[in-house]
Motif scaffolding. Structure first.
Motif, PDB file in Angstrom:
ATOM      1  N   GLU A   9      -2.062   2.586   8.329  1.00  0.00           N
ATOM      2  CA  GLU A   9      -0.630   2.629   8.638  1.00  0.00           C
ATOM      3  C   GLU A   9       0.179   1.957   7.538  1.00  0.00           C
ATOM      4  OE1 GLU A   9       2.257   1.795  12.418  1.00  0.00           O
ATOM      5  OE2 GLU A   9       0.838   0.198  11.905  1.00  0.00           O
ATOM      6  N   ARG A  10      -0.370   0.845   7.029  1.00  0.00           N
ATOM      7  CA  ARG A  10       0.366   0.120   5.980  1.00  0.00           C
ATOM      8  C   ARG A  10       0.535   0.996   4.745  1.00  0.00           C
ATOM      9  NH1 ARG A  10       2.931  -1.387   2.857  1.00  0.00           N
ATOM     10  NH2 ARG A  10       3.410  -3.427   1.957  1.00  0.00           N
ATOM     11  N   GLU A  11      -0.447   1.793   4.390  1.00  0.00           N
ATOM     12  CA  GLU A  11      -0.351   2.688   3.243  1.00  0.00           C
ATOM     13  C   GLU A  11       0.683   3.784   3.483  1.00  0.00           C
ATOM     14  OE1 GLU A  11      -4.321   4.042   2.751  1.00  0.00           O
ATOM     15  OE2 GLU A  11      -5.027   2.206   1.738  1.00  0.00           O
ATOM     16  N   VAL A  12       0.723   4.285   4.688  1.00  0.00           N
ATOM     17  CA  VAL A  12       1.721   5.312   5.021  1.00  0.00           C
ATOM     18  C   VAL A  12       3.127   4.727   4.938  1.00  0.00           C
ATOM     19  CG1 VAL A  12       2.601   6.803   6.857  1.00  0.00           C
ATOM     20  CG2 VAL A  12       0.131   6.640   6.451  1.00  0.00           C
ATOM     21  N   LEU A  13       3.298   3.516   5.412  1.00  0.00           N
ATOM     22  CA  LEU A  13       4.616   2.875   5.374  1.00  0.00           C
ATOM     23  C   LEU A  13       5.086   2.656   3.939  1.00  0.00           C
ATOM     24  CD1 LEU A  13       4.211   0.245   8.248  1.00  0.00           C
ATOM     25  CD2 LEU A  13       5.568   2.354   8.287  1.00  0.00           C
ATOM     26  N   ASP A  14       4.155   2.412   3.021  1.00  0.00           N
ATOM     27  CA  ASP A  14       4.521   2.256   1.614  1.00  0.00           C
ATOM     28  C   ASP A  14       5.183   3.523   1.076  1.00  0.00           C
ATOM     29  OD1 ASP A  14       4.091  -0.291   0.682  1.00  0.00           O
ATOM     30  OD2 ASP A  14       1.938   0.004   0.429  1.00  0.00           O
ATOM     31  N   SER A  15       4.701   4.668   1.522  1.00  0.00           N
ATOM     32  CA  SER A  15       5.280   5.932   1.046  1.00  0.00           C
ATOM     33  C   SER A  15       6.617   6.232   1.718  1.00  0.00           C
ATOM     34  CB  SER A  15       4.295   7.080   1.302  1.00  0.00           C
ATOM     35  OG  SER A  15       4.077   7.255   2.701  1.00  0.00           O
ATOM     36  N   ILE A  16       6.798   5.716   2.933  1.00  0.00           N
ATOM     37  CA  ILE A  16       8.061   5.962   3.656  1.00  0.00           C
ATOM     38  C   ILE A  16       9.137   4.976   3.217  1.00  0.00           C
ATOM     39  CG2 ILE A  16       9.159   6.016   5.923  1.00  0.00           C
ATOM     40  CD1 ILE A  16       6.434   6.771   7.104  1.00  0.00           C
ATOM     41  N   PHE A  17       8.773   3.710   3.030  1.00  0.00           N
ATOM     42  CA  PHE A  17       9.719   2.652   2.662  1.00  0.00           C
ATOM     43  C   PHE A  17       9.305   2.007   1.334  1.00  0.00           C
ATOM     44  CE2 PHE A  17       9.330   2.561   7.400  1.00  0.00           C
ATOM     45  CZ  PHE A  17      10.579   3.069   7.718  1.00  0.00           C
ATOM     46  N   PRO A  18       9.307   2.745   0.240  1.00  0.00           N
ATOM     47  CA  PRO A  18       8.801   2.186  -1.017  1.00  0.00           C
ATOM     48  C   PRO A  18       9.600   0.990  -1.523  1.00  0.00           C
ATOM     49  CG  PRO A  18       9.966   4.240  -1.415  1.00  0.00           C
ATOM     50  CD  PRO A  18       9.827   4.108   0.072  1.00  0.00           C
ATOM     51  N   ASP A  19      10.901   0.979  -1.297  1.00  0.00           N
ATOM     52  CA  ASP A  19      11.763  -0.100  -1.785  1.00  0.00           C
ATOM     53  C   ASP A  19      12.147  -1.086  -0.687  1.00  0.00           C
ATOM     54  OD1 ASP A  19      11.822   1.105  -4.331  1.00  0.00           O
ATOM     55  OD2 ASP A  19      13.446   2.437  -3.694  1.00  0.00           O
ATOM     56  N   GLU A  20      11.823  -0.768   0.544  1.00  0.00           N
ATOM     57  CA  GLU A  20      12.266  -1.590   1.664  1.00  0.00           C
ATOM     58  C   GLU A  20      11.188  -2.508   2.224  1.00  0.00           C
ATOM     59  OE1 GLU A  20      12.546   1.720   1.561  1.00  0.00           O
ATOM     60  OE2 GLU A  20      14.705   2.062   1.333  1.00  0.00           O
ATOM     61  N   ILE A  21       9.934  -2.294   1.844  1.00  0.00           N
ATOM     62  CA  ILE A  21       8.847  -3.057   2.447  1.00  0.00           C
ATOM     63  C   ILE A  21       8.351  -4.150   1.497  1.00  0.00           C
ATOM     64  CG2 ILE A  21       6.955  -1.590   1.639  1.00  0.00           C
ATOM     65  CD1 ILE A  21       5.791  -1.838   4.540  1.00  0.00           C
ATOM     66  N   GLN A  22       7.981  -5.278   2.056  1.00  0.00           N
ATOM     67  CA  GLN A  22       7.513  -6.417   1.270  1.00  0.00           C
ATOM     68  C   GLN A  22       6.385  -7.113   2.032  1.00  0.00           C
ATOM     69  OE1 GLN A  22      10.490  -9.384   0.607  1.00  0.00           O
ATOM     70  NE2 GLN A  22       9.165 -10.685  -0.652  1.00  0.00           N
ATOM     71  N   ASP A  23       5.257  -7.281   1.386  1.00  0.00           N
ATOM     72  CA  ASP A  23       4.099  -7.912   2.022  1.00  0.00           C
ATOM     73  C   ASP A  23       4.266  -9.425   2.073  1.00  0.00           C
ATOM     74  OD1 ASP A  23       2.477  -5.713   2.654  1.00  0.00           O
ATOM     75  OD2 ASP A  23       1.862  -5.522   0.558  1.00  0.00           O
ATOM     76  N   ILE A  24       3.810  -9.997   3.189  1.00  0.00           N
ATOM     77  CA  ILE A  24       3.744 -11.444   3.341  1.00  0.00           C
ATOM     78  C   ILE A  24       2.276 -11.872   3.309  1.00  0.00           C
ATOM     79  CG2 ILE A  24       4.238 -13.387   4.861  1.00  0.00           C
ATOM     80  CD1 ILE A  24       6.567 -11.757   5.993  1.00  0.00           C
TER      81      ILE A  24
END
Length: 227
Positions: A9-24
């Motif tokens: 799921e995390r990989e899919v989210l990277d493609s959907i929100f490339p500029d909006e997601i940030q890992d903690i």
């Protein structure tokens, strides 16, 4: 299997929100959600930050979610994430329960975005409605100045009584003014003496011009004038 689904799921989210997601961490990340409020006249588009943390058994167990305003975000007239976050998160609980057992973060983000935008629109519409109602109320009050009293039997009788009383008051006032003028001028009607009264007073035979200022003339002189 839970961890594998989380990574996928995390990989899919990277493609959907490339500029909006940030890992903690490996199991925690943030997603910045930008709101698209219809007909919004704000200078800057409002946004919020969703923090997601996977429990070990996700997606069979719900994720841990936190919602906050975006850093340095300007205040918005109709939405305040700091004040509204509990309401927004509570509003998506049903969505979370319906999607247990499946990757749900994209669905959660979409539900939060829709809920925040709808909340802002409802508040804006309510504010506009309140302004319109206030304007209409002010207009109605202003129009009352130009509206007469509705005529019916009760209002007519009340007007008639007031009108007759006004006429009576005017009549009394005029009579009092006339009496006052007559008293002030001391108006008296001239008294005309009979022949007998003239004889008795020794005035018989005198013309009006002879009688002026001669009220005390002797009777003998008056009698001589009449022989």
């Amino acid at each position: 299997m839970g961890r594998e689904e989380q990574i996928e799921e995390r990989e899919v989210l990277d493609s959907i929100f490339p500029d909006e997601i940030q890992d903690i961490s490996d199991t925690e990340y943030r997603i910045t959600i930008t709101l698209d409020i219809p007909d919004d006249d704000a200078e800057e588009t409002p946004s919020m930050v969703l923090t997601v943390r996977y429990p070990e058994d996700y997606p069979d167990k719900p994720p841990f979610l936190e919602l906050a305003s975006a850093p340095n975000a300007p205040p918005h007239q109709y939405i305040n994430i700091a004040d509204d976050r509990f309401q927004l998160l509570e509003g998506i609980q049903e969505t979370i329960e319906e999607n247990l057992g499946m990757a749900m973060i994209f669905t959660v983000v979409s539900a939060l975005k829709d809920a925040a935008e709808q909340l802002a629109v409802e508040r804006r519409d309510a504010a506009i409605k309140a302004q319109e109602e206030a304007a209409l109320a002010a207009e109605r009050e202003e129009n009352k100045k130009f509206q007469g009293t509705p005529v019916n039997r009760e209002t007519f009788l009340k007007w008639r009584e007031s009108f007759l009383q006004e006429l009576e008051d005017q009549r009394i006032k005029e009579e009092e003014e006339k009496a006052a003028e007559m008293k002030k001028a001391r108006i008296k009607e001239p008294v005309k003496l009979t022949g007998k009264q003239l004889w008795e007073r020794g005035l018989a035979g005198k013309g009006d011009e002879d009688l002026e200022g001669d009220d005390d003339a002797p009777v003998e002189e008056v009698q001589k004038l009449t022989v």
